[in-house]
Motif scaffolding. Structure first.
Motif, PDB file in Angstrom:
ATOM      1  N   ALA A  65       0.913  -1.262  -0.103  1.00  0.00           N
ATOM      2  CA  ALA A  65       0.248  -0.126   0.079  1.00  0.00           C
ATOM      3  C   ALA A  65       0.843   1.246   0.070  1.00  0.00           C
ATOM      4  N   LEU A  66       1.975   1.291   0.257  1.00  0.00           N
ATOM      5  CA  LEU A  66       3.113   2.450   0.111  1.00  0.00           C
ATOM      6  C   LEU A  66       3.372   2.739  -1.117  1.00  0.00           C
ATOM      7  N   ALA A  67       3.146   2.034  -2.098  1.00  0.00           N
ATOM      8  CA  ALA A  67       3.292   2.106  -3.623  1.00  0.00           C
ATOM      9  C   ALA A  67       2.239   3.281  -3.825  1.00  0.00           C
ATOM     10  N   ARG A  68       2.824   4.519  -4.681  1.00  0.00           N
ATOM     11  CA  ARG A  68       2.205   5.641  -4.813  1.00  0.00           C
ATOM     12  C   ARG A  68       1.177   5.577  -6.202  1.00  0.00           C
ATOM     13  N   ARG A  69       2.106   4.816  -7.164  1.00  0.00           N
ATOM     14  CA  ARG A  69       1.322   4.715  -8.472  1.00  0.00           C
ATOM     15  C   ARG A  69       0.714   5.863  -9.018  1.00  0.00           C
ATOM     16  N   ASP A  70       1.337   7.066  -8.962  1.00  0.00           N
ATOM     17  CA  ASP A  70       0.790   8.275  -9.377  1.00  0.00           C
ATOM     18  C   ASP A  70       1.455   8.377 -10.830  1.00  0.00           C
ATOM     19  N   ALA A  71       0.607   8.478 -11.816  1.00  0.00           N
ATOM     20  CA  ALA A  71       1.102   8.886 -13.099  1.00  0.00           C
ATOM     21  C   ALA A  71       1.840  10.260 -13.296  1.00  0.00           C
ATOM     22  N   LYS A  72       1.477  11.313 -12.381  1.00  0.00           N
ATOM     23  CA  LYS A  72       2.170  12.498 -12.392  1.00  0.00           C
ATOM     24  C   LYS A  72       3.447  12.424 -11.551  1.00  0.00           C
ATOM     25  N   ASP A  73       3.702  11.536 -10.850  1.00  0.00           N
ATOM     26  CA  ASP A  73       4.963  11.717 -10.076  1.00  0.00           C
ATOM     27  C   ASP A  73       6.196  11.551 -10.768  1.00  0.00           C
ATOM     28  N   PRO A  74       6.926  12.737 -10.568  1.00  0.00           N
ATOM     29  CA  PRO A  74       8.218  13.046 -11.259  1.00  0.00           C
ATOM     30  C   PRO A  74       9.229  12.390 -10.869  1.00  0.00           C
ATOM     31  N   TYR A  75       9.081  11.576  -9.677  1.00  0.00           N
ATOM     32  CA  TYR A  75      10.031  10.799  -9.005  1.00  0.00           C
ATOM     33  C   TYR A  75       9.948   9.523  -9.094  1.00  0.00           C
ATOM     34  N   ALA A  76       9.251   8.800  -9.930  1.00  0.00           N
ATOM     35  CA  ALA A  76       8.965   7.672 -10.610  1.00  0.00           C
ATOM     36  C   ALA A  76       9.395   7.419 -11.755  1.00  0.00           C
ATOM     37  N   MET A  77       9.776   6.003 -12.308  1.00  0.00           N
ATOM     38  CA  MET A  77       9.829   5.603 -13.564  1.00  0.00           C
ATOM     39  C   MET A  77       9.235   4.452 -13.670  1.00  0.00           C
ATOM     40  N   GLY A  78       8.410   4.182 -14.989  1.00  0.00           N
ATOM     41  CA  GLY A  78       7.908   2.856 -15.031  1.00  0.00           C
ATOM     42  C   GLY A  78       6.402   3.219 -15.207  1.00  0.00           C
ATOM     43  N   LYS A  79       5.718   2.138 -15.932  1.00  0.00           N
ATOM     44  CA  LYS A  79       4.330   2.109 -15.982  1.00  0.00           C
ATOM     45  C   LYS A  79       3.454   2.143 -14.675  1.00  0.00           C
ATOM     46  N   THR A  80       2.360   2.913 -14.316  1.00  0.00           N
ATOM     47  CA  THR A  80       1.678   2.957 -13.093  1.00  0.00           C
ATOM     48  C   THR A  80       0.993   1.391 -12.974  1.00  0.00           C
ATOM     49  N   ASP A  81       0.894   0.719 -13.709  1.00  0.00           N
ATOM     50  CA  ASP A  81       0.154  -0.709 -13.566  1.00  0.00           C
ATOM     51  C   ASP A  81       1.261  -1.795 -13.678  1.00  0.00           C
ATOM     52  N   ALA A  82       2.398  -1.491 -13.441  1.00  0.00           N
ATOM     53  CA  ALA A  82       3.346  -2.543 -13.704  1.00  0.00           C
ATOM     54  C   ALA A  82       3.228  -3.436 -12.262  1.00  0.00           C
ATOM     55  N   PRO A  83       3.558  -4.904 -12.727  1.00  0.00           N
ATOM     56  CA  PRO A  83       3.221  -5.857 -11.737  1.00  0.00           C
ATOM     57  C   PRO A  83       3.963  -5.565 -10.615  1.00  0.00           C
ATOM     58  N   VAL A  84       5.448  -4.920 -10.530  1.00  0.00           N
ATOM     59  CA  VAL A  84       6.198  -5.092  -9.667  1.00  0.00           C
ATOM     60  C   VAL A  84       6.589  -3.522  -9.595  1.00  0.00           C
TER      61      VAL A  84
END
Length: 247
Positions: A65-84
């Motif tokens: 639940a800590l994963a934010r999976r925010d499409a607008k998050d500039p501090y993340a890379m990769g698909k928001t629906d990636a399995p990992v």
């Protein structure tokens, strides 16, 4: 078993036990998650002890639940629906964080992020003093102009001695320029903003609530991985998480 491995085993056991509390409380109390960092001097890439004992399903769900999976998050890379999703708690002055950034992350990006399997979410965790805080605020500011990962790569491009002036204000501005941040005046303004401080404190608080006390520390779909371990350790954790997500 070496003392370092015993400490890691103990801290991992404490992690699994303490995370039970997250199902009852809103956060996990600090309990000392001993990772591999230049600060602790306990391991790093040369120490094969890396991944934790398998958390229970309920404990892992709390960590997932800590994963934010925010499409607008500039501090993340990769698909928001990636399995990992791999969450990284790191300090720009941490030598082992730099080793991971230079030696392991590019391989994981090519093999998993580019293929849509892995999403990497960065958390600012400055623990080495004022220059670490300055670097964290600079990372935030670079991200506001879509250049966080470029700044990340410049900052970790070479090993820099801690608190030597390498991350003083003028130096992080030079890094931002090298990273291609387009508006340096805005960069400095964003660094000094309350939003920047709030964002860094949020990341740091999240880490401390988990008990993170050294860097780098990772969660791979809820599975802790401690330290800048060899690439095969991360590959194994990602493959296991990928398989579990498909079940």
């Amino acid at each position: 078993m070496t003392m370092s491995k015993k400490k890691q085993k103990l801290s991992v056991t404490l992690l699994i036990a303490a995370l039970v509390g997250v199902l009852v409380l809103t956060s996990v109390s600090a309990f000392g998650w001993i990772g591999n960092s230049g600060n602790s001097g306990s391991g790093g890439a040369s120490d094969p002890a890396a991944s934790a004992d398998e958390p229970s399903k309920a404990q892992k769900n709390a960590l997932l639940a800590l994963a934010r999976r925010d499409a607008k998050d500039p501090y993340a890379m990769g698909k928001t629906d990636a399995p990992v999703v791999m969450i990284e708690y790191a300090d720009f002055q941490c030598s082992f964080c730099g080793k991971f950034a230079r030696d392991t992350k590019p391989e994981l990006v090519k093999k998993y992020v580019d293929e849509g399997v892995l999403r990497i979410e960065w958390r600012q965790f400055p623990i080495f003093g004022k220059e670490s805080e300055t670097a964290a605020l600079a990372g935030y500011a670079a991200g506001q102009q879509g250049k966080f990962w470029d700044f990340h790569d410049v900052a970790y491009g070479e090993e820099r001695r801690k608190n030597s002036g390498a991350f003083a204000q003028d130096k992080v501005e030079a890094m931002a320029r090298e990273a291609g941040v387009p508006d340096l005046d805005r960069f400095v303004k964003d660094m000094k903003s309350e939003d920047a401080r709030t964002a860094v404190n949020k990341d740091t608080g999240e880490g401390y609530n988990l008990g993170v006390s050294s860097t780098p520390a990772f969660l791979v779909n809820g599975q802790p991985v401690l330290g800048a371990q060899p690439a095969e350790v991360f590959t194994s954790a990602i493959e296991q998480a990928r398989k579990a997500a498909a079940e």
